[in-house]
Design a protein around this motif. Structure first.
Motif, PDB file in Angstrom:
ATOM      1  N   ILE A   1      17.283  15.893  46.233  1.00 36.89           N
ATOM      2  CA  ILE A   1      18.456  15.356  45.534  1.00 36.89           C
ATOM      3  C   ILE A   1      18.026  14.451  44.385  1.00 36.89           C
ATOM      4  O   ILE A   1      18.565  14.529  43.281  1.00 36.89           O
ATOM      5  CB  ILE A   1      19.368  14.593  46.519  1.00 36.89           C
ATOM      6  N   LEU A   2      17.043  13.596  44.627  1.00 38.44           N
ATOM      7  CA  LEU A   2      16.630  12.619  43.619  1.00 38.44           C
ATOM      8  C   LEU A   2      15.893  13.225  42.436  1.00 38.44           C
ATOM      9  O   LEU A   2      15.638  12.543  41.449  1.00 38.44           O
ATOM     10  CB  LEU A   2      15.773  11.533  44.283  1.00 38.44           C
ATOM     11  N   CYS A   3      15.577  14.510  42.513  1.00 41.16           N
ATOM     12  CA  CYS A   3      14.933  15.198  41.394  1.00 41.16           C
ATOM     13  C   CYS A   3      15.931  15.637  40.337  1.00 41.16           C
ATOM     14  O   CYS A   3      15.543  16.091  39.266  1.00 41.16           O
ATOM     15  CB  CYS A   3      14.165  16.414  41.892  1.00 41.16           C
ATOM     16  N   HIS A   4      17.208  15.513  40.617  1.00 39.21           N
ATOM     17  CA  HIS A   4      18.243  15.923  39.677  1.00 39.21           C
ATOM     18  C   HIS A   4      18.653  14.755  38.796  1.00 39.21           C
ATOM     19  O   HIS A   4      18.702  13.609  39.244  1.00 39.21           O
ATOM     20  CB  HIS A   4      19.458  16.459  40.435  1.00 39.21           C
ATOM     21  N   GLN A   5      18.948  15.066  37.551  1.00 38.48           N
ATOM     22  CA  GLN A   5      19.365  14.028  36.612  1.00 38.48           C
ATOM     23  C   GLN A   5      20.773  13.531  36.926  1.00 38.48           C
ATOM     24  O   GLN A   5      21.077  12.360  36.765  1.00 38.48           O
ATOM     25  CB  GLN A   5      19.309  14.556  35.182  1.00 38.48           C
TER      26      GLN A   5
END
Length: 78
Positions: free
Chosen positions: A47-51
């Motif tokens: 999830i945290l890899c998405h802008q």
């Protein structure tokens, strides 16, 4: 920030990070939609890899459990 058609609906809270965590993935998606109904299945590193992370949450629960969202969603934000 949030949208809804009635008090009983889910709303979508949009969180943006101009510097997402870099991952070892080939995914080119810059946006992900998740729901609070699936928290046990969240894959936080993914999830945290998405802008942009869009989180669907129940409007009334946010109002009841957060003074910030209570003011924001009830129209009495100071």
């Amino acid at each position: 920030m949030a949208s809804s058609t009635s008090d009983d609906d889910f709303i979508t809270v949009v969180c943006s990070n101009p510097n997402p965590i870099q991952a070892n993935t080939t995914s080119t998606d810059i946006e992900i939609l998740i729901s609070v109904t699936n928290i046990p299945r969240w894959d936080l590193p993914s999830i945290l890899c998405h802008q942009t992370v869009k989180v669907q949450a129940h409007r009334n629960r946010l109002i009841q459990h957060s003074s910030y969202f209570n003011g924001l969603l009830s129209g009495s934000f100071k």
